[in-house]
Design a protein around this motif. Sequence first.
Motif, PDB file in Angstrom:
ATOM      1  N   HIS A 269       0.874  -1.352   0.066  1.00  0.00           N
ATOM      2  CA  HIS A 269       0.001   0.136   0.119  1.00  0.00           C
ATOM      3  C   HIS A 269       0.909   1.331   0.089  1.00  0.00           C
ATOM      4  O   HIS A 269       0.673   2.204  -0.667  1.00  0.00           O
ATOM      5  N   ALA A 270       1.955   1.283   0.963  1.00  0.00           N
ATOM      6  CA  ALA A 270       2.792   2.490   0.945  1.00  0.00           C
ATOM      7  C   ALA A 270       3.557   2.480  -0.383  1.00  0.00           C
ATOM      8  O   ALA A 270       3.844   3.868  -0.821  1.00  0.00           O
ATOM      9  N   ARG A 271       3.839   1.438  -1.110  1.00  0.00           N
ATOM     10  CA  ARG A 271       4.597   1.499  -2.528  1.00  0.00           C
ATOM     11  C   ARG A 271       3.524   2.219  -3.305  1.00  0.00           C
ATOM     12  O   ARG A 271       4.187   3.259  -4.051  1.00  0.00           O
ATOM     13  N   LEU A 272       2.511   1.758  -3.522  1.00  0.00           N
ATOM     14  CA  LEU A 272       1.531   2.528  -4.182  1.00  0.00           C
ATOM     15  C   LEU A 272       1.158   3.940  -4.147  1.00  0.00           C
ATOM     16  O   LEU A 272       1.230   4.609  -5.131  1.00  0.00           O
ATOM     17  N   ASP A 273       1.042   4.177  -3.070  1.00  0.00           N
ATOM     18  CA  ASP A 273       0.804   5.532  -2.408  1.00  0.00           C
ATOM     19  C   ASP A 273       2.245   6.491  -3.173  1.00  0.00           C
ATOM     20  O   ASP A 273       2.054   7.584  -3.510  1.00  0.00           O
ATOM     21  N   ARG A 274       3.354   6.046  -2.932  1.00  0.00           N
ATOM     22  CA  ARG A 274       4.611   6.467  -3.231  1.00  0.00           C
ATOM     23  C   ARG A 274       4.729   6.708  -4.997  1.00  0.00           C
ATOM     24  O   ARG A 274       5.018   7.739  -5.383  1.00  0.00           O
ATOM     25  N   LEU A 275       4.244   5.679  -5.565  1.00  0.00           N
ATOM     26  CA  LEU A 275       4.045   5.772  -7.003  1.00  0.00           C
ATOM     27  C   LEU A 275       3.263   6.966  -7.509  1.00  0.00           C
ATOM     28  O   LEU A 275       3.444   7.613  -8.370  1.00  0.00           O
ATOM     29  N   PHE A 276       1.997   6.997  -6.742  1.00  0.00           N
ATOM     30  CA  PHE A 276       1.152   8.012  -7.099  1.00  0.00           C
ATOM     31  C   PHE A 276       1.756   9.362  -6.834  1.00  0.00           C
ATOM     32  O   PHE A 276       1.429  10.574  -7.413  1.00  0.00           O
ATOM     33  N   GLY A 277       2.292   9.392  -5.634  1.00  0.00           N
ATOM     34  CA  GLY A 277       2.987  10.631  -5.277  1.00  0.00           C
ATOM     35  C   GLY A 277       4.188  11.198  -6.210  1.00  0.00           C
ATOM     36  O   GLY A 277       4.399  12.300  -6.540  1.00  0.00           O
ATOM     37  N   GLU A 278       4.858  10.161  -6.791  1.00  0.00           N
ATOM     38  CA  GLU A 278       5.745  10.766  -7.543  1.00  0.00           C
ATOM     39  C   GLU A 278       5.644  10.777  -9.126  1.00  0.00           C
ATOM     40  O   GLU A 278       6.349  11.427  -9.805  1.00  0.00           O
ATOM     41  N   ALA A 279       4.495  10.269  -9.338  1.00  0.00           N
ATOM     42  CA  ALA A 279       4.092  10.307 -11.079  1.00  0.00           C
ATOM     43  C   ALA A 279       3.767  11.518 -11.513  1.00  0.00           C
ATOM     44  O   ALA A 279       3.211  12.619 -10.423  1.00  0.00           O
ATOM     45  N   THR A 280       3.805  12.030 -12.468  1.00  0.00           N
ATOM     46  CA  THR A 280       3.163  13.405 -13.160  1.00  0.00           C
ATOM     47  C   THR A 280       2.125  13.099 -14.109  1.00  0.00           C
ATOM     48  O   THR A 280       1.535  14.117 -14.654  1.00  0.00           O
ATOM     49  N   CYS A 281       1.716  11.877 -14.628  1.00  0.00           N
ATOM     50  CA  CYS A 281       0.674  11.626 -15.240  1.00  0.00           C
ATOM     51  C   CYS A 281       0.016  10.053 -15.324  1.00  0.00           C
ATOM     52  O   CYS A 281       1.236   9.233 -15.117  1.00  0.00           O
ATOM     53  N   PHE A 282      -1.010   9.973 -15.113  1.00  0.00           N
ATOM     54  CA  PHE A 282      -1.765   8.699 -15.022  1.00  0.00           C
ATOM     55  C   PHE A 282      -2.267   8.168 -16.391  1.00  0.00           C
ATOM     56  O   PHE A 282      -2.804   9.286 -17.220  1.00  0.00           O
ATOM     57  N   VAL A 283      -1.849   7.203 -16.938  1.00  0.00           N
ATOM     58  CA  VAL A 283      -2.280   6.592 -18.390  1.00  0.00           C
ATOM     59  C   VAL A 283      -2.849   5.295 -18.184  1.00  0.00           C
ATOM     60  O   VAL A 283      -2.192   4.201 -17.915  1.00  0.00           O
ATOM     61  N   MET A 284      -4.174   5.298 -18.804  1.00  0.00           N
ATOM     62  CA  MET A 284      -4.795   4.044 -19.153  1.00  0.00           C
ATOM     63  C   MET A 284      -5.893   4.188 -20.195  1.00  0.00           C
ATOM     64  O   MET A 284      -7.070   4.436 -19.920  1.00  0.00           O
ATOM     65  N   PRO A 285      -5.561   3.974 -21.338  1.00  0.00           N
ATOM     66  CA  PRO A 285      -6.500   4.147 -22.430  1.00  0.00           C
ATOM     67  C   PRO A 285      -6.969   2.898 -22.794  1.00  0.00           C
ATOM     68  O   PRO A 285      -6.850   2.354 -23.886  1.00  0.00           O
ATOM     69  N   SER A 286      -7.793   2.393 -21.788  1.00  0.00           N
ATOM     70  CA  SER A 286      -8.531   1.173 -21.981  1.00  0.00           C
ATOM     71  C   SER A 286      -9.301   0.894 -23.214  1.00  0.00           C
ATOM     72  O   SER A 286      -9.956   1.857 -23.953  1.00  0.00           O
ATOM     73  N   PHE A 287      -9.300  -0.140 -23.889  1.00  0.00           N
ATOM     74  CA  PHE A 287     -10.291  -0.478 -24.959  1.00  0.00           C
ATOM     75  C   PHE A 287     -11.842  -0.495 -24.657  1.00  0.00           C
ATOM     76  O   PHE A 287     -12.655  -0.317 -25.514  1.00  0.00           O
ATOM     77  N   SER A 288     -12.009  -0.775 -23.361  1.00  0.00           N
ATOM     78  CA  SER A 288     -13.484  -0.442 -22.590  1.00  0.00           C
ATOM     79  C   SER A 288     -13.225  -0.117 -21.247  1.00  0.00           C
ATOM     80  O   SER A 288     -12.656  -0.824 -20.377  1.00  0.00           O
ATOM     81  N   GLU A 289     -13.952   1.015 -20.883  1.00  0.00           N
ATOM     82  CA  GLU A 289     -13.714   1.186 -19.309  1.00  0.00           C
ATOM     83  C   GLU A 289     -15.284   1.920 -19.099  1.00  0.00           C
ATOM     84  O   GLU A 289     -15.240   3.183 -19.220  1.00  0.00           O
ATOM     85  N   ALA A 290     -15.810   1.226 -18.346  1.00  0.00           N
ATOM     86  CA  ALA A 290     -17.441   1.692 -18.086  1.00  0.00           C
ATOM     87  C   ALA A 290     -17.348   3.071 -16.974  1.00  0.00           C
ATOM     88  O   ALA A 290     -17.684   3.980 -17.297  1.00  0.00           O
ATOM     89  N   ALA A 291     -16.277   2.609 -16.014  1.00  0.00           N
ATOM     90  CA  ALA A 291     -16.407   3.467 -15.002  1.00  0.00           C
ATOM     91  C   ALA A 291     -15.244   3.335 -14.136  1.00  0.00           C
ATOM     92  O   ALA A 291     -14.958   2.584 -13.184  1.00  0.00           O
ATOM     93  N   GLY A 292     -13.904   3.837 -14.475  1.00  0.00           N
ATOM     94  CA  GLY A 292     -12.569   3.312 -13.969  1.00  0.00           C
ATOM     95  C   GLY A 292     -12.429   4.270 -12.845  1.00  0.00           C
ATOM     96  O   GLY A 292     -11.947   5.310 -12.789  1.00  0.00           O
ATOM     97  N   VAL A 293     -12.522   3.578 -11.434  1.00  0.00           N
ATOM     98  CA  VAL A 293     -12.445   4.302 -10.274  1.00  0.00           C
ATOM     99  C   VAL A 293     -10.845   4.844 -10.217  1.00  0.00           C
ATOM    100  O   VAL A 293     -10.661   5.830  -9.627  1.00  0.00           O
ATOM    101  N   VAL A 294     -10.181   4.167 -10.796  1.00  0.00           N
ATOM    102  CA  VAL A 294      -8.567   4.562 -10.796  1.00  0.00           C
ATOM    103  C   VAL A 294      -8.423   5.983 -11.324  1.00  0.00           C
ATOM    104  O   VAL A 294      -7.453   6.735 -10.864  1.00  0.00           O
ATOM    105  N   TYR A 295      -9.309   6.411 -12.168  1.00  0.00           N
ATOM    106  CA  TYR A 295      -9.242   7.910 -12.811  1.00  0.00           C
ATOM    107  C   TYR A 295      -9.308   8.668 -11.630  1.00  0.00           C
ATOM    108  O   TYR A 295      -8.378   9.761 -11.469  1.00  0.00           O
ATOM    109  N   VAL A 296     -10.462   8.615 -10.949  1.00  0.00           N
ATOM    110  CA  VAL A 296     -10.605   9.625  -9.757  1.00  0.00           C
ATOM    111  C   VAL A 296      -9.660   9.315  -8.735  1.00  0.00           C
ATOM    112  O   VAL A 296      -9.289  10.458  -7.780  1.00  0.00           O
ATOM    113  N   GLU A 297      -9.226   8.226  -8.401  1.00  0.00           N
ATOM    114  CA  GLU A 297      -8.240   8.206  -7.540  1.00  0.00           C
ATOM    115  C   GLU A 297      -6.698   8.845  -7.696  1.00  0.00           C
ATOM    116  O   GLU A 297      -6.016   9.295  -6.861  1.00  0.00           O
ATOM    117  N   ALA A 298      -6.594   8.865  -9.129  1.00  0.00           N
ATOM    118  CA  ALA A 298      -5.379   9.615  -9.612  1.00  0.00           C
ATOM    119  C   ALA A 298      -5.518  10.961  -9.509  1.00  0.00           C
ATOM    120  O   ALA A 298      -4.764  11.749  -9.118  1.00  0.00           O
TER     121      ALA A 298
END
Length: 386
Positions: A269-298
């Motif tokens: 969990h701490a490592r994932l928090d660190r990755l979100f904190g160090e990133a400058t952009c989230f990228v997930m261009p799915s072929f289908s994504e009804a409602a990706g919770v991870v977008y609002v988490e980013a």
Amino acid sequence: MSRIGVAFPGDPSEASTWSGTPSGVMRGLAGAGVEPVAINVAPPPLISEAVVNAIALRYLRPQRDVRAAISRGRAAGWASPGLARVISVTAARALRAAGPLDGVVQIGTGYALPADVPIATLEDMTVAQTRERGRAYAGWDTLTPRAFAARLERQRRAYASATAVCLTSGWAADSVLRDYGIPPAKVHVVGIGRNHTAPALERDWSSPRFLFVGMDWPRKNGDGVLRAFERLREERPDARLDLVGGHPEVHAPGVTGHGVLRLDVPEQHARLDRLFGEATCFVMPSFSEAAGVVYVEAAAAGLPSIGTTAGGAGYLIGDGGVVVDPHDDAALLAAMRRLADADVAERTGAAAKLRSERFTWDQVGKRLLRALEGHPAEAEAEPVVR
């Protein structure tokens, strides 16, 4: 205190059920001042399996890959109107056992609820939309025309009898209006809440660092992200890409694979928090994504996102990022190039952070209660950057 049922084919109180959405709804309702009541409408596992297997036999077709044939047949079984009828019987019993209720949030419409109280349905996409997405949603493309029509009609009846029809995005709401003819006043876009909130940290925007998080590598378009990143790195050798989830083993310059990181394991969990904190952009261009919770988490972590036009991501991301056609590698590269610019990324990340305030379970709970009370839906213009 009002008692509001939350119905789902699975335990709504468990955080692991349907990516945490039912339990999030329960927390949101509790935050809005009502007592949420979990209503598990799933039949006993042995009964479900027996029904699915019996239906799957009708869909088996001779082919070399026997496992794939069985998998497709079982997927059709789970989507079939036959299983929907069985769940409806269980749902009626579960509803009676829940005691007096002042309303019900019905998550999913593959079953009927014989309630004399207001019902708000909640979904991230419609049955009609499963055919738009090709084979992205297994089972729906396998159903016979008659079975598919039966599932459409079941959903139409659920929408027609509900007090409110609630969707997680404007994309899904458009289908309810277009494909089912439901009056606009009872169609509500309530959004979705986040299950993980990484701290928003001061980050170094000068060096682009992209983050991908997804379990279903093929559907999330992981290979497309790798192709675009490889080309971007020819222009920006300092660019980095972190992969989290069900990704294959990758050996490429600037790319680091982290595998699956579980939120219930403190170190991961701490490592994932660190990755979100160090990133400058989230990228997930799915072929289908009804409602990706991870977008609002980013977004909550202050990250801009590159999402997909195939689904409801545009509503979730809004002006906090860019959505692209997942089949268009050039568009994906252009989006990554654009958000590799420090000023653009920082500015868009600030917009994402501001927008994320509407995507909490408490906010969703308030919108659901308002819908259950019969208030008309409010129109909302959504800016989407393309």
